[in-house]
Scaffold this motif. Sequence first.
Motif, PDB file in Angstrom:
ATOM      1  N   SER A  57      -1.192   9.539  -1.049  1.00  0.00           N
ATOM      2  CA  SER A  57      -0.553   9.197   0.222  1.00  0.00           C
ATOM      3  C   SER A  57      -0.373   7.695   0.366  1.00  0.00           C
ATOM      4  O   SER A  57       0.690   7.218   0.802  1.00  0.00           O
ATOM      5  N   ARG A  58      -1.410   6.918   0.005  1.00  0.00           N
ATOM      6  CA  ARG A  58      -1.315   5.457   0.101  1.00  0.00           C
ATOM      7  C   ARG A  58      -0.235   4.927  -0.840  1.00  0.00           C
ATOM      8  O   ARG A  58       0.512   3.999  -0.484  1.00  0.00           O
ATOM      9  N   LEU A  59      -0.146   5.478  -2.053  1.00  0.00           N
ATOM     10  CA  LEU A  59       0.872   5.014  -2.994  1.00  0.00           C
ATOM     11  C   LEU A  59       2.275   5.278  -2.461  1.00  0.00           C
ATOM     12  O   LEU A  59       3.177   4.461  -2.622  1.00  0.00           O
ATOM     13  N   ARG A  92      -5.114   0.825   3.552  1.00  0.00           N
ATOM     14  CA  ARG A  92      -6.156   1.414   4.386  1.00  0.00           C
ATOM     15  C   ARG A  92      -7.064   2.310   3.549  1.00  0.00           C
ATOM     16  O   ARG A  92      -6.625   3.250   2.903  1.00  0.00           O
ATOM     17  N   GLY A  93      -8.360   2.024   3.572  1.00  0.00           N
ATOM     18  CA  GLY A  93      -9.329   2.829   2.855  1.00  0.00           C
ATOM     19  C   GLY A  93      -9.694   2.306   1.484  1.00  0.00           C
ATOM     20  O   GLY A  93     -10.719   2.678   0.927  1.00  0.00           O
ATOM     21  N   ASP A 138      -9.768   1.505  11.205  1.00  0.00           N
ATOM     22  CA  ASP A 138      -8.936   1.170  12.354  1.00  0.00           C
ATOM     23  C   ASP A 138      -8.170  -0.122  12.135  1.00  0.00           C
ATOM     24  O   ASP A 138      -7.210  -0.412  12.855  1.00  0.00           O
ATOM     25  N   GLU A 139      -8.573  -0.913  11.164  1.00  0.00           N
ATOM     26  CA  GLU A 139      -7.885  -2.171  10.912  1.00  0.00           C
ATOM     27  C   GLU A 139      -6.584  -1.909  10.195  1.00  0.00           C
ATOM     28  O   GLU A 139      -6.505  -1.090   9.301  1.00  0.00           O
ATOM     29  N   SER A 140      -5.525  -2.569  10.581  1.00  0.00           N
ATOM     30  CA  SER A 140      -4.227  -2.332   9.971  1.00  0.00           C
ATOM     31  C   SER A 140      -4.177  -2.892   8.567  1.00  0.00           C
ATOM     32  O   SER A 140      -4.926  -3.784   8.200  1.00  0.00           O
ATOM     33  N   ASP A 141      -3.254  -2.326   7.756  1.00  0.00           N
ATOM     34  CA  ASP A 141      -3.096  -2.787   6.378  1.00  0.00           C
ATOM     35  C   ASP A 141      -2.691  -4.257   6.330  1.00  0.00           C
ATOM     36  O   ASP A 141      -3.076  -4.993   5.430  1.00  0.00           O
ATOM     37  N   ASP A 142      -1.892  -4.695   7.309  1.00  0.00           N
ATOM     38  CA  ASP A 142      -1.396  -6.067   7.282  1.00  0.00           C
ATOM     39  C   ASP A 142      -2.511  -7.079   7.550  1.00  0.00           C
ATOM     40  O   ASP A 142      -2.432  -8.240   7.158  1.00  0.00           O
ATOM     41  N   GLU A 145     -12.007   0.695  -5.461  1.00  0.00           N
ATOM     42  CA  GLU A 145     -13.217   0.818  -4.666  1.00  0.00           C
ATOM     43  C   GLU A 145     -12.854   1.072  -3.208  1.00  0.00           C
ATOM     44  O   GLU A 145     -11.885   0.508  -2.702  1.00  0.00           O
ATOM     45  N   PRO A 146     -13.638   1.923  -2.532  1.00  0.00           N
ATOM     46  CA  PRO A 146     -13.386   2.126  -1.099  1.00  0.00           C
ATOM     47  C   PRO A 146     -13.534   0.822  -0.338  1.00  0.00           C
ATOM     48  O   PRO A 146     -14.391  -0.003  -0.660  1.00  0.00           O
TER      49      PRO A 146
END
Length: 381
Positions: A274-276, A312-313, A366-370, A359-360
């Motif tokens: 999903s992240r990719l 995220r994650g 809750d923090e945004s990717d940006d 690594e996780p």
Amino acid sequence: MSQSEGDLDELQRRIEGILLGGDREYTRAEVAERSGVPLERATALWRALGFATADDDAAVFTEGDVRALRTVNELIQSGLIEPSVAISSARMIGQHMSRLAESQVLMLRDVVGANPELADERQLGRLVEHLTPDLEQLQDFVWRRHLAAYSVRRLVSAGEQIEERRQVVGFADMVGFTSLTRRSTEAELVAVVDRFDALAAEVVADHHGRIVKMLGDEVMFVADSPADGAEIALDLLERADAAQGMPPLRAGLALGRVLNRFGDIYGSVVNIASRLTSIARPGSVLVDRELAGELADADGYTLRHRRPVSVRGYARLRSSSLRRAGDEKPSHADSAQRLAADLLGLAGDDPEEPHIPLEPDDESDDESDDERPRRHRRKRR
């Protein structure tokens, strides 16, 4: 009560009699007693199937409910199904059947709308009475066909852990769908979604995969082999690009152990795929390190390793761009990024570059990717 309301109630009772095979005549306690199922278990199964809890004195159950509860109870008593599994199975069946029933009713509504003469109480009743056996027979055939296909692959491995398997998990979504919804009519959106659904179903089936779920503008699928997963993603993007009126697609793939549970799948591989997908450019396929390793020596593909990114994650998610052999010419964006990296003296997407383990991320989800890359840069000062 007006005449129209009375007619509607009568039509409701008639259609329910056709579909449910009898009148509503039993309360919760009565249906539990007649089926031999404890009241608590009967109520739990009813809720799991997605039906509203009825009042104790409301006669809403039919003879069909009695037969269904009796069958479930016999399976539990024989030891074939654990009570907890029965509840989970009921929940899964209820969710899928609810969606199927809603789509069929909407389809029938369109038929009635195009043929006003069918709106008559008797005509509509006859239509439902005529269609129900055909739909039931078709659904039973499709279910048996899928059951036969999965039986061959799974039952022969009865000694293995069949719920947890190594599979390719993939996502593909339509780029710019949100903006498309703002500038398109409902009919136009329905046409686009229908084309996407049909394309996904055809491509995934052609390459021996399985659609896990359709998520509006996104499809989630699995495949048993790396090559099948790669072909599904690439074929989806190519055919969407060639289709008129279809937005471009992007895809993400990951390979690893996944937990299969009642038709759905779980695990970190799902999250990575999903992240990719979320960071893939329009018209591109990104794969994780595990899948890239499996496809590295496969004929017909080229892989280009990309710089790790923070999502995220995961603090540093490493991926590779997957293309067909002969299509590896870099885009203008890729060329510009490589030139900038050279000028800044940064390591490029060299296949020999040391791998950075996935690594996780310790940061909150809750923090945004940006926000994450800026925080990591501050820590390095």
